[in-house]
Design a protein around this motif. Structure first.
Motif, PDB file in Angstrom:
ATOM      1  N   ILE A 131      40.766 -27.155 185.856  1.00  0.00           N
ATOM      2  CA  ILE A 131      40.204 -28.317 186.551  1.00  0.00           C
ATOM      3  C   ILE A 131      41.218 -29.458 186.556  1.00  0.00           C
ATOM      4  N   PRO A 132      41.186 -30.293 187.593  1.00  0.00           N
ATOM      5  CA  PRO A 132      41.976 -31.531 187.547  1.00  0.00           C
ATOM      6  C   PRO A 132      41.274 -32.528 186.631  1.00  0.00           C
ATOM      7  N   VAL A 133      42.042 -33.281 185.888  1.00  0.00           N
ATOM      8  CA  VAL A 133      41.468 -34.256 184.952  1.00  0.00           C
ATOM      9  C   VAL A 133      42.255 -35.561 185.008  1.00  0.00           C
ATOM     10  N   MET A 134      41.623 -36.586 184.497  1.00  0.00           N
ATOM     11  CA  MET A 134      42.286 -37.830 184.154  1.00  0.00           C
ATOM     12  C   MET A 134      42.258 -37.925 182.635  1.00  0.00           C
ATOM     13  N   TYR A 135      43.325 -38.444 182.048  1.00  0.00           N
ATOM     14  CA  TYR A 135      43.377 -38.547 180.591  1.00  0.00           C
ATOM     15  C   TYR A 135      44.024 -39.867 180.184  1.00  0.00           C
ATOM     16  N   ARG A 136      43.724 -40.280 178.967  1.00  0.00           N
ATOM     17  CA  ARG A 136      44.387 -41.435 178.392  1.00  0.00           C
ATOM     18  C   ARG A 136      44.412 -41.323 176.874  1.00  0.00           C
ATOM     19  N   ARG A 137      45.449 -41.865 176.270  1.00  0.00           N
ATOM     20  CA  ARG A 137      45.521 -41.952 174.817  1.00  0.00           C
ATOM     21  C   ARG A 137      44.514 -42.977 174.328  1.00  0.00           C
ATOM     22  N   VAL A 138      43.855 -42.650 173.221  1.00  0.00           N
ATOM     23  CA  VAL A 138      42.885 -43.559 172.613  1.00  0.00           C
ATOM     24  C   VAL A 138      43.090 -43.557 171.104  1.00  0.00           C
ATOM     25  N   PRO A 139      42.557 -44.564 170.402  1.00  0.00           N
ATOM     26  CA  PRO A 139      42.653 -44.563 168.940  1.00  0.00           C
ATOM     27  C   PRO A 139      41.908 -43.367 168.345  1.00  0.00           C
ATOM     28  N   CYS A 140      42.460 -42.824 167.269  1.00  0.00           N
ATOM     29  CA  CYS A 140      41.813 -41.734 166.545  1.00  0.00           C
ATOM     30  C   CYS A 140      40.906 -42.316 165.468  1.00  0.00           C
ATOM     31  N   MET A 141      39.651 -41.988 165.516  1.00  0.00           N
ATOM     32  CA  MET A 141      38.690 -42.464 164.531  1.00  0.00           C
ATOM     33  C   MET A 141      38.519 -41.391 163.464  1.00  0.00           C
ATOM     34  N   ARG A 142      39.019 -41.662 162.271  1.00  0.00           N
ATOM     35  CA  ARG A 142      39.014 -40.663 161.207  1.00  0.00           C
ATOM     36  C   ARG A 142      38.245 -41.157 159.991  1.00  0.00           C
ATOM     37  N   ARG A 143      37.705 -40.194 159.235  1.00  0.00           N
ATOM     38  CA  ARG A 143      37.020 -40.494 157.984  1.00  0.00           C
ATOM     39  C   ARG A 143      37.705 -39.731 156.848  1.00  0.00           C
ATOM     40  N   GLY A 144      37.685 -40.325 155.664  1.00  0.00           N
ATOM     41  CA  GLY A 144      38.153 -39.606 154.485  1.00  0.00           C
ATOM     42  C   GLY A 144      39.595 -39.843 154.105  1.00  0.00           C
ATOM     43  N   GLY A 145      40.324 -40.648 154.867  1.00  0.00           N
ATOM     44  CA  GLY A 145      41.702 -40.958 154.505  1.00  0.00           C
ATOM     45  C   GLY A 145      42.711 -39.919 154.957  1.00  0.00           C
ATOM     46  N   ILE A 146      43.967 -40.314 154.994  1.00  0.00           N
ATOM     47  CA  ILE A 146      45.047 -39.402 155.358  1.00  0.00           C
ATOM     48  C   ILE A 146      45.175 -38.334 154.284  1.00  0.00           C
ATOM     49  N   ARG A 147      45.378 -37.101 154.710  1.00  0.00           N
ATOM     50  CA  ARG A 147      45.503 -35.982 153.782  1.00  0.00           C
ATOM     51  C   ARG A 147      46.923 -35.445 153.799  1.00  0.00           C
ATOM     52  N   PHE A 148      47.459 -35.210 152.632  1.00  0.00           N
ATOM     53  CA  PHE A 148      48.814 -34.697 152.478  1.00  0.00           C
ATOM     54  C   PHE A 148      48.738 -33.319 151.821  1.00  0.00           C
ATOM     55  N   GLN A 149      49.091 -32.295 152.584  1.00  0.00           N
ATOM     56  CA  GLN A 149      49.131 -30.944 152.036  1.00  0.00           C
ATOM     57  C   GLN A 149      50.562 -30.626 151.619  1.00  0.00           C
ATOM     58  N   LEU A 150      50.740 -30.178 150.384  1.00  0.00           N
ATOM     59  CA  LEU A 150      52.074 -29.965 149.830  1.00  0.00           C
ATOM     60  C   LEU A 150      52.422 -28.484 149.818  1.00  0.00           C
ATOM     61  N   GLN A 151      53.614 -28.192 150.292  1.00  0.00           N
ATOM     62  CA  GLN A 151      54.166 -26.838 150.255  1.00  0.00           C
ATOM     63  C   GLN A 151      55.606 -26.939 149.750  1.00  0.00           C
ATOM     64  N   GLY A 152      56.256 -25.778 149.609  1.00  0.00           N
ATOM     65  CA  GLY A 152      57.658 -25.781 149.202  1.00  0.00           C
ATOM     66  C   GLY A 152      57.863 -25.159 147.840  1.00  0.00           C
ATOM     67  N   ASN A 153      58.859 -25.691 147.100  1.00  0.00           N
ATOM     68  CA  ASN A 153      59.175 -25.180 145.769  1.00  0.00           C
ATOM     69  C   ASN A 153      59.753 -26.329 144.937  1.00  0.00           C
ATOM     70  N   GLY A 154      60.375 -26.002 143.813  1.00  0.00           N
ATOM     71  CA  GLY A 154      60.857 -27.046 142.916  1.00  0.00           C
ATOM     72  C   GLY A 154      61.952 -27.918 143.478  1.00  0.00           C
ATOM     73  N   TYR A 155      62.618 -27.446 144.535  1.00  0.00           N
ATOM     74  CA  TYR A 155      63.744 -28.194 145.094  1.00  0.00           C
ATOM     75  C   TYR A 155      63.565 -28.536 146.570  1.00  0.00           C
ATOM     76  N   TRP A 156      62.410 -28.207 147.088  1.00  0.00           N
ATOM     77  CA  TRP A 156      62.158 -28.462 148.514  1.00  0.00           C
ATOM     78  C   TRP A 156      60.683 -28.779 148.691  1.00  0.00           C
ATOM     79  N   LEU A 157      60.390 -29.977 149.146  1.00  0.00           N
ATOM     80  CA  LEU A 157      59.014 -30.402 149.361  1.00  0.00           C
ATOM     81  C   LEU A 157      58.719 -30.443 150.854  1.00  0.00           C
ATOM     82  N   LEU A 158      57.696 -29.719 151.274  1.00  0.00           N
ATOM     83  CA  LEU A 158      57.250 -29.711 152.667  1.00  0.00           C
ATOM     84  C   LEU A 158      55.847 -30.292 152.695  1.00  0.00           C
ATOM     85  N   VAL A 159      55.640 -31.319 153.509  1.00  0.00           N
ATOM     86  CA  VAL A 159      54.371 -32.034 153.523  1.00  0.00           C
ATOM     87  C   VAL A 159      53.782 -32.053 154.928  1.00  0.00           C
TER      88      VAL A 159
END
Length: 240
Positions: A131-159
């Motif tokens: 379908i054809p659409v119109m779109y626009r960026r809008v503010p993101c309404m979030r609950r619960g705070g920013i979440r940081f998921q940690l991956q990697g190892n002892g010498y490399w942190l991936l977030v």
């Protein structure tokens, strides 16, 4: 503790694009995705999501952005429905074997949304296919705070930074151990950033910057000194 500078984000202008959908009504096929958010329920996004064509995805820098989308100029549009709001969680890759106007809907430079079926069905009959659409960026309404998921190892942190409010996107990230300075993290892919540092045994703080607004938020001591890879830690506040 978090400290934020809040400049406010009102969204952008209405622009033209097209939309399709993928998966079924359970939206199970939309879990995961190129942004790396994993289970979209656990990371705060649910089924109101979309994969972006590479023009919008921009190698992952578009991850987390929120869009209002409304169906226009199609007999398949639901009457009286103004728009639905989705979050960018995936990439709709090019299909160079198909013409951009006949199957290769996500080929550059097209602007296209491949929506979850539940999100698509809020604005149009799914039998339409596209379908054809119109779109626009809008503010993101979030609950619960920013979440940081940690991956990697002892010498490399991936977030992976998830559930980001405000403009929703990220331009840069920094990490600070309880015994280090602020360390600039490089973009890995999707919504993930990495630091090649030995940060084990240190409480971790994070600083992130919005790509759209340049808004900064600093989240102190998000992960305790005994943090582990595979764990997700939430900051107390969020972009608004």
């Amino acid at each position: 503790m978090c400290i934020a500078t809040y400049t406010g984000y009102r969204g952008g202008p209405w622009l033209s694009a097209h939309a399709t959908f993928y998966g079924d009504q359970t939206a199970s096929e939309t879990m995961g995705g190129a942004c790396g958010y994993g289970n979209l329920y656990a990371s705060g996004y649910g089924t109101q999501t979309a994969a972006l064509s590479s023009t919008l995805f921009q190698n992952g820098l578009g991850c987390g952005g929120c869009y209002q989308i409304r169906c226009v100029q199609s007999p398949h549009c639901f009457k009286g429905v103004l728009f639905t709001t989705v979050t960018a969680t995936n990439l709709c890759p090019p299909n160079w074997s198909e013409n951009s106007n006949a199957g290769g809907w996500c080929n550059p430079p097209r602007t296209h949304f491949d929506m979850s079926k539940p999100a698509f069905m809020k604005i149009a009959d799914w039998h339409a296919g596209i379908i054809p659409v119109m779109y626009r960026r809008v503010p993101c309404m979030r609950r619960g705070g920013i979440r940081f998921q940690l991956q990697g190892n002892g010498y490399w942190l991936l977030v992976y930074a998830m559930n980001v409010g405000g403009a929703g996107d990220i331009a840069g990230m920094w990490v600070k151990g309880s015994r280090t300075r602020w360390i600039s993290m490089s973009h890995n892919w999707g919504a993930s950033y990495q630091a090649f540092e030995a940060l084990g045994g240190q409480a971790l703080s994070f600083r992130i910057a919005s790509r759209t607004t340049r808004q900064i938020i600093i989240a102190y001591n998000v992960a305790p000194s005994n943090w582990n890879t595979g764990m997700t830690y939430a900051a107390k506040v969020n972009f608004r």
